[in-house]
Design a protein around this motif. Structure first.
Motif, PDB file in Angstrom:
ATOM      1  N   LYS A 108       0.806  -1.211   0.000  1.00 26.93           N
ATOM      2  CA  LYS A 108       0.000   0.000   0.000  1.00 26.93           C
ATOM      3  C   LYS A 108       0.846   1.271   0.000  1.00 26.93           C
ATOM      4  O   LYS A 108       0.328   2.344   0.342  1.00 26.93           O
ATOM      5  N   THR A 109       2.118   1.147  -0.299  1.00 21.99           N
ATOM      6  CA  THR A 109       2.981   2.316  -0.435  1.00 21.99           C
ATOM      7  C   THR A 109       3.748   2.179  -1.754  1.00 21.99           C
ATOM      8  O   THR A 109       3.919   1.086  -2.288  1.00 21.99           O
ATOM      9  N   SER A 110       4.264   3.308  -2.246  1.00 20.35           N
ATOM     10  CA  SER A 110       5.020   3.271  -3.507  1.00 20.35           C
ATOM     11  C   SER A 110       6.471   2.846  -3.246  1.00 20.35           C
ATOM     12  O   SER A 110       6.963   2.867  -2.108  1.00 20.35           O
ATOM     13  N   ARG A 111       7.124   2.515  -4.304  1.00 21.54           N
ATOM     14  CA  ARG A 111       8.543   2.157  -4.206  1.00 21.54           C
ATOM     15  C   ARG A 111       9.377   3.339  -3.728  1.00 21.54           C
ATOM     16  O   ARG A 111      10.338   3.172  -2.971  1.00 21.54           O
ATOM     17  N   ARG A 112       9.037   4.530  -4.177  1.00 16.59           N
ATOM     18  CA  ARG A 112       9.787   5.697  -3.745  1.00 16.59           C
ATOM     19  C   ARG A 112       9.634   5.954  -2.246  1.00 16.59           C
ATOM     20  O   ARG A 112      10.604   6.298  -1.555  1.00 16.59           O
ATOM     21  N   GLU A 113       8.432   5.780  -1.718  1.00 21.06           N
ATOM     22  CA  GLU A 113       8.194   5.991  -0.297  1.00 21.06           C
ATOM     23  C   GLU A 113       8.965   4.979   0.546  1.00 21.06           C
ATOM     24  O   GLU A 113       9.530   5.317   1.590  1.00 21.06           O
ATOM     25  N   ARG A 114       8.998   3.726   0.100  1.00 21.47           N
ATOM     26  CA  ARG A 114       9.752   2.703   0.837  1.00 21.47           C
ATOM     27  C   ARG A 114      11.253   3.019   0.792  1.00 21.47           C
ATOM     28  O   ARG A 114      11.948   2.835   1.785  1.00 21.47           O
ATOM     29  N   PHE A 115      11.746   3.497  -0.362  1.00 20.64           N
ATOM     30  CA  PHE A 115      13.164   3.850  -0.459  1.00 20.64           C
ATOM     31  C   PHE A 115      13.504   5.001   0.495  1.00 20.64           C
ATOM     32  O   PHE A 115      14.499   4.939   1.231  1.00 20.64           O
TER      33      PHE A 115
END
Length: 245
Positions: A13-20
């Motif tokens: 439920k989060t984007s790849r950019r947010e996780r990075f």
């Protein structure tokens, strides 16, 4: 790429950019100041003249390590020499393929000490056995710079020894003496020049002093004879006939 990184993942439920940004970026380190360089390791043996050979160039190593096997670390700009994981020498890398010598004066013993060491003295003894002219030539080179001329001297002695073994001492010794004389005359202190002189002298027909004597024909000293008695010399002269009145 921006659209995919910004799209929310169906599972997390989060984007790849947010996780990075939240999980990975805090653990990153700063890039090194110097760019990464390829490293090559080689093994070399320190020559009696306190140098090692890398890609046609020679680099000095402290003289206390002569004869030892060393590890050489090569990068694009420098070389490092290690003995038992201890760095003992450091040089800028030479890629000119010119055969240049890179010497650190502190790596070399004094010339007087180097001249009296076993390797130069062995070369002097070998040259003395081969030819007096070669002995004087080699001794002068080693007195001038015992370590700087060591490899060159080894080349001269090796070429002269090959000439001696191939053609015999009686033939090779005068040829070596003449080649050394020509090198001194033209100031060519190079092993290749010595080799070329020997090859040129082999092609020349040398005669013994007795063979060089010119034989003259009997009765006319201005004409050269063939070395064999002529028919006139082999047969006695005919007696003169008496004239009749």
């Amino acid at each position: 790429c921006e659209r995919i990184n910004s799209k929310a993942h169906t599972r997390f439920k989060t984007s790849r950019r947010e996780r990075f940004e939240a999980l990975e970026k805090p653990h990153l380190r700063a890039l090194p100041e110097q760019p990464f360089e390829d490293i090559e390791w080689r093994t070399a043996r320190v020559h009696p003249d306190c140098t090692i050979s890398i890609e046609s160039a020679t680099y000095s190593v402290p003289h206390i390590h002569r004869g030892k096997e060393v590890r050489v670390k090569l990068t694009a700009r420098q070389i490092e020499v290690f003995v038992n994981l201890e760095r003992v020498a450091f040089h800028s890398r030479d890629r000119s393929k010119s055969g240049a010598r890179h010497l650190v004066p502190e790596h070399l013993p004094p010339n007087s000490q180097a001249y009296h060491e076993s390797t130069p003295q062995n070369l002097i003894s070998q040259a003395r056995f081969i030819s007096p002219e070669l002995h004087s030539f080699i001794e002068a080179l080693l007195k001038e710079d015992a370590l700087g001329n060591l490899r060159r001297v080894q080349g001269f002695v090796r070429r002269a020894s090959e000439e001696n073994q191939r053609f015999g001492r009686s033939v090779a010794e005068p040829r070596i003496a003449l080649a050394i004389e020509q090198l001194n005359r033209f100031g060519q202190v190079r092993v290749n020049a010595f080799k070329e002189r020997l090859e040129q002298l082999r092609k020349q027909k040398t005669l013994n002093p007795e063979d060089r004597e010119i034989q003259r024909m009997a009765g006319n000293p201005m004409l050269r004879g063939s070395g064999e008695p002529s028919v006139a010399e082999e047969q006695p002269p005919l007696p003169l006939k008496e004239k009749t009145v």
